[in-house]
Design a protein around this motif. Structure first.
Motif, PDB file in Angstrom:
ATOM      1  N   LEU A 142       0.841  -1.196   0.000  1.00 43.41           N
ATOM      2  CA  LEU A 142       0.000   0.000   0.000  1.00 43.41           C
ATOM      3  C   LEU A 142       0.874   1.244   0.000  1.00 43.41           C
ATOM      4  N   TRP A 143       1.422   1.543  -1.152  1.00 38.07           N
ATOM      5  CA  TRP A 143       2.372   2.648  -1.294  1.00 38.07           C
ATOM      6  C   TRP A 143       1.674   3.987  -1.070  1.00 38.07           C
ATOM      7  N   GLY A 144       2.189   4.809  -0.149  1.00 41.60           N
ATOM      8  CA  GLY A 144       1.676   6.157   0.069  1.00 41.60           C
ATOM      9  C   GLY A 144       0.221   6.188   0.486  1.00 41.60           C
ATOM     10  N   LEU A 145      -0.482   7.242   0.027  1.00 37.18           N
ATOM     11  CA  LEU A 145      -1.908   7.408   0.277  1.00 37.18           C
ATOM     12  C   LEU A 145      -2.627   7.599  -1.049  1.00 37.18           C
ATOM     13  N   PRO A 146      -3.836   7.055  -1.197  1.00 33.75           N
ATOM     14  CA  PRO A 146      -4.608   7.310  -2.414  1.00 33.75           C
ATOM     15  C   PRO A 146      -4.842   8.817  -2.589  1.00 33.75           C
ATOM     16  N   GLN A 147      -4.718   9.271  -3.809  1.00 29.21           N
ATOM     17  CA  GLN A 147      -4.836  10.700  -4.067  1.00 29.21           C
ATOM     18  C   GLN A 147      -6.290  11.089  -4.330  1.00 29.21           C
ATOM     19  N   SER A 148      -7.063  11.121  -3.249  1.00 33.71           N
ATOM     20  CA  SER A 148      -8.432  11.614  -3.285  1.00 33.71           C
ATOM     21  C   SER A 148      -8.689  12.374  -1.993  1.00 33.71           C
ATOM     22  N   SER A 149      -9.749  13.169  -1.978  1.00 34.82           N
ATOM     23  CA  SER A 149      -9.958  14.110  -0.878  1.00 34.82           C
ATOM     24  C   SER A 149     -10.130  13.422   0.468  1.00 34.82           C
ATOM     25  N   MET A 150     -10.644  12.210   0.481  1.00 35.39           N
ATOM     26  CA  MET A 150     -10.895  11.538   1.756  1.00 35.39           C
ATOM     27  C   MET A 150      -9.611  11.144   2.477  1.00 35.39           C
ATOM     28  N   PHE A 151      -8.473  11.184   1.774  1.00 34.41           N
ATOM     29  CA  PHE A 151      -7.202  10.822   2.401  1.00 34.41           C
ATOM     30  C   PHE A 151      -6.260  12.020   2.545  1.00 34.41           C
ATOM     31  N   GLU A 152      -6.747  13.237   2.264  1.00 36.39           N
ATOM     32  CA  GLU A 152      -5.912  14.428   2.411  1.00 36.39           C
ATOM     33  C   GLU A 152      -5.436  14.553   3.856  1.00 36.39           C
ATOM     34  N   CYS A 153      -4.189  15.004   4.010  1.00 37.96           N
ATOM     35  CA  CYS A 153      -3.690  15.242   5.368  1.00 37.96           C
ATOM     36  C   CYS A 153      -2.778  16.456   5.369  1.00 37.96           C
ATOM     37  N   SER A 154      -2.545  16.992   6.549  1.00 34.46           N
ATOM     38  CA  SER A 154      -1.841  18.265   6.692  1.00 34.46           C
ATOM     39  C   SER A 154      -0.329  18.111   6.558  1.00 34.46           C
ATOM     40  N   SER A 155       0.326  19.242   6.383  1.00 32.87           N
ATOM     41  CA  SER A 155       1.792  19.240   6.283  1.00 32.87           C
ATOM     42  C   SER A 155       2.360  20.543   6.817  1.00 32.87           C
ATOM     43  N   ASP A 156       1.787  21.038   7.901  1.00 32.05           N
ATOM     44  CA  ASP A 156       2.244  22.316   8.456  1.00 32.05           C
ATOM     45  C   ASP A 156       3.474  22.150   9.340  1.00 32.05           C
ATOM     46  N   SER A 157       3.325  21.424  10.434  1.00 33.66           N
ATOM     47  CA  SER A 157       4.446  21.270  11.359  1.00 33.66           C
ATOM     48  C   SER A 157       5.435  20.203  10.904  1.00 33.66           C
ATOM     49  N   ALA A 158       5.015  19.373   9.952  1.00 33.35           N
ATOM     50  CA  ALA A 158       5.903  18.350   9.408  1.00 33.35           C
ATOM     51  C   ALA A 158       5.663  18.253   7.902  1.00 33.35           C
ATOM     52  N   ARG A 159       6.745  18.258   7.138  1.00 34.19           N
ATOM     53  CA  ARG A 159       6.645  18.184   5.686  1.00 34.19           C
ATOM     54  C   ARG A 159       6.814  16.742   5.212  1.00 34.19           C
ATOM     55  N   TYR A 160       6.349  16.499   3.986  1.00 35.03           N
ATOM     56  CA  TYR A 160       6.460  15.173   3.371  1.00 35.03           C
ATOM     57  C   TYR A 160       7.937  14.743   3.316  1.00 35.03           C
ATOM     58  N   PRO A 161       8.232  13.470   3.618  1.00 37.50           N
ATOM     59  CA  PRO A 161       7.333  12.382   3.993  1.00 37.50           C
ATOM     60  C   PRO A 161       7.085  12.267   5.493  1.00 37.50           C
ATOM     61  N   ASN A 162       7.697  13.184   6.263  1.00 33.34           N
ATOM     62  CA  ASN A 162       7.600  13.069   7.716  1.00 33.34           C
ATOM     63  C   ASN A 162       6.168  13.233   8.224  1.00 33.34           C
ATOM     64  N   ASN A 163       5.385  14.063   7.519  1.00 41.12           N
ATOM     65  CA  ASN A 163       4.011  14.277   7.965  1.00 41.12           C
ATOM     66  C   ASN A 163       3.196  12.981   7.963  1.00 41.12           C
ATOM     67  N   LEU A 164       3.504  12.076   7.033  1.00 40.89           N
ATOM     68  CA  LEU A 164       2.747  10.827   6.943  1.00 40.89           C
ATOM     69  C   LEU A 164       2.884   9.979   8.197  1.00 40.89           C
ATOM     70  N   LEU A 165       4.001  10.133   8.893  1.00 42.15           N
ATOM     71  CA  LEU A 165       4.288   9.313  10.069  1.00 42.15           C
ATOM     72  C   LEU A 165       4.063  10.044  11.389  1.00 42.15           C
ATOM     73  N   LEU A 166       4.070  11.382  11.346  1.00 44.52           N
ATOM     74  CA  LEU A 166       4.062  12.165  12.576  1.00 44.52           C
ATOM     75  C   LEU A 166       2.724  12.815  12.906  1.00 44.52           C
ATOM     76  N   LEU A 167       1.936  13.181  11.900  1.00 44.44           N
ATOM     77  CA  LEU A 167       0.740  13.984  12.143  1.00 44.44           C
ATOM     78  C   LEU A 167      -0.511  13.126  12.276  1.00 44.44           C
ATOM     79  N   PRO A 168      -1.378  13.471  13.231  1.00 46.81           N
ATOM     80  CA  PRO A 168      -2.547  12.628  13.530  1.00 46.81           C
ATOM     81  C   PRO A 168      -3.438  12.348  12.330  1.00 46.81           C
TER      82      PRO A 168
END
Length: 467
Positions: free
Chosen positions: A175-201
């Motif tokens: 399951l590489w990454g996240l599906p690119q649709s609105s239901m899987f959008e996530c933030s990247s303010d305090s952590a940038r990609y790829p760190n946000n995928l692992l750090l942000l709720p």
């Protein structure tokens, strides 16, 4: 040196492959309708020592070990070399709508079966968001405003699993990454990609949702009987942090981070605290996604892929604390997990998938060797400990750029040696990169190097630890 199991019948409780080499896929009347469910148990490893490995019921009230041996089956939309497809966007198109070729996949699965291979690893296509070249919806994502995963895409994956079942081949979906649709959008303010995928709720929650919906889609299409063909779900191909992205980068001026997805706050001042943020968050990410999968299939096994530190010019000791990479540095900024630490901290991971490739030279300037490569990730002779087995979900041979193995003969010798040598480190599964990916001309595949396919095959080398 390690003790070798040379004679197949010398350890009765151990089964290195799940089919006889003389078996052939001949007609629908001979098709297998289900594969035994895999589970982790302690037993005799391929190197003769005791440790955790994959097992199935033996029909006599006990279990037998299954060593996964096979290949990565990869179709890409465009070529990563020259040729008519060189200028097309490159993505994993194996199951993509309009790209999926079931007859071609079936031939590949039969090919694995006939040589005694029993496993194949495949990748999901996450698609593209609307702002990337206008968007692409033929992946698992579907339309941007979709409320579920693309049903037609899931149909293709399910058909592949059915066809694999018929020829006794286990499947590892990645399951590489996240599906690119609105239901899987996530933030990247305090952590940038790829760190946000692992750090942000919200990013961690999106991964768990993806894993759960994928498992629901497979269970609805396959039922309990065929679902067992899915050996394990891989949460990511090669999970890693980046020390060129916040909060670990030099541009970050904050002295603390939080709350992380696990609800905790961490200091960013000391190496110990920075490493704790990385380790704890990765364990929470894996546990959250694994729990989501098991809410659908309680018996499901979960893994995650990772490369070694040496693969990106690092070692675990000098990378402790994820020191920020200076601006303008050309070094690879990625930092993988330490596999044994992840296995210890994460209750959700059942199998560690460690990818090992030769590199031109080690970080210290010496020639590549397996011991040094694994040691770079603090991975020793005890593997990942007493609870979690280790497989090598990727190992392959560079043909050009870097030009390490200019001939198929050299590549074959090196790959067989790498497999046999890794037995000393308690590996109990190997999947070659790749079966026939002509789209990656930098690496040898089995079409270009038939000798490689033959020499790694269980039919010809039933004991993976024997040269």
């Amino acid at each position: 040196m390690h003790p070798k199991i040379v004679r197949f019948g010398s350890v009765k409780a151990m089964v290195l492959i799940s089919i006889a080499c003389s078996t052939r896929f001949t007609s629908s009347s001979k098709m297998i309708t289900s594969l035994p469910r895999l589970a982790v148990r302690n037993g005799t490893l391929p190197n003769g020592l005791q440790g955790p490995a994959l097992h199935t019921p033996d029909g006599r009230g006990s279990t037998k070990m299954v060593v996964l041996r096979g290949a990565n089956y990869i179709r890409l939309n465009g070529s990563q070399g020259s040729g008519p497809d060189w200028n097309l966007p490159v993505y994993h198109s194996t199951f993509s709508i309009g790209k999926w070729n079931r007859s071609e996949c079936t031939l590949a699965l039969e090919r694995l079966h006939k040589l005694g291979y029993n496993a194949v690893r495949v990748f999901m296509d996450s698609g593209d968001a609307p702002w990337v070249d206008g968007g692409r919806t033929n992946g698992i994502n579907g339309p941007w405003n979709a409320t579920n995963l693309n049903p037609s895409y899931l149909d293709n994956v399910a058909n592949f699993v059915r066809d694999a079942t018929a020829v006794n081949v286990y499947v590892i979906p990645t399951l590489w990454g996240l599906p690119q649709s609105s239901m899987f959008e996530c933030s990247s303010d305090s952590a940038r990609y790829p760190n946000n995928l692992l750090l942000l709720p919200d990013c961690v929650a999106s991964k768990a949702k993806y894993a759960q919906l994928f498992m629901k889609g497979m269970k609805a299409r396959l039922g309990e009987q065929v679902l067992s063909t899915i050996a394990m779900i891989s949460l990511e191909n090669e999970v890693a942090y980046s020390v060129a992205a916040r909060p670990f980068s030099s541009e970050n001026t904050n002295t603390s981070f939080g709350p992380a997805a696990n609800g905790k706050h961490y200091s960013l001042v000391s190496d110990k605290d920075r490493q704790a943020l990385a380790d704890d968050s990765l364990a929470f990410w894996t546990d959250t996604a694994a729990s989501a999968i098991r809410s659908v299939d309680p018996q499901a096994l979960v893994t995650v892929g990772m490369f070694t530190y040496a693969a990106v010019g690092k070692n675990a000791s000098t990378s402790f604390g994820l020191p920020a990479q200076a601006r303008g540095t050309n070094a690879d900024p990625r930092v993988p997990p330490r596999p044994a630490v992840l296995a210890r901290l994460s209750s959700g991971i059942d199998v560690v998938d460690l990818h090992v490739y030769h590199v031109p030279k080690m970080p210290q300037g010496t020639p590549w060797n397996l011991v040094a490569d694994l040691t770079s990730s603090a991975f020793g002779a005890n593997g990942c400990g007493e609870r979690v087995p280790t497989i090598m979900g990727e190992f392959g041979a560079w043909k050009v750029n870097p030009s390490l193995f200019p001939t198929a003969t050299l590549a074959t010798s090196a790959m067989v040696h790498q497999q046999t040598s890794s037995c000393s480190f308690r590996f109990s599964g190997w999947l070659f990169w790749t079966l026939d990916t002509w789209e990656q001309p930098r690496l040898w595949n089995w079409d270009e190097a038939p000798l490689l396919e033959q020499q790694l095959a269980p039919c010809n080398r039933i004991d993976p630890c024997a040269q």
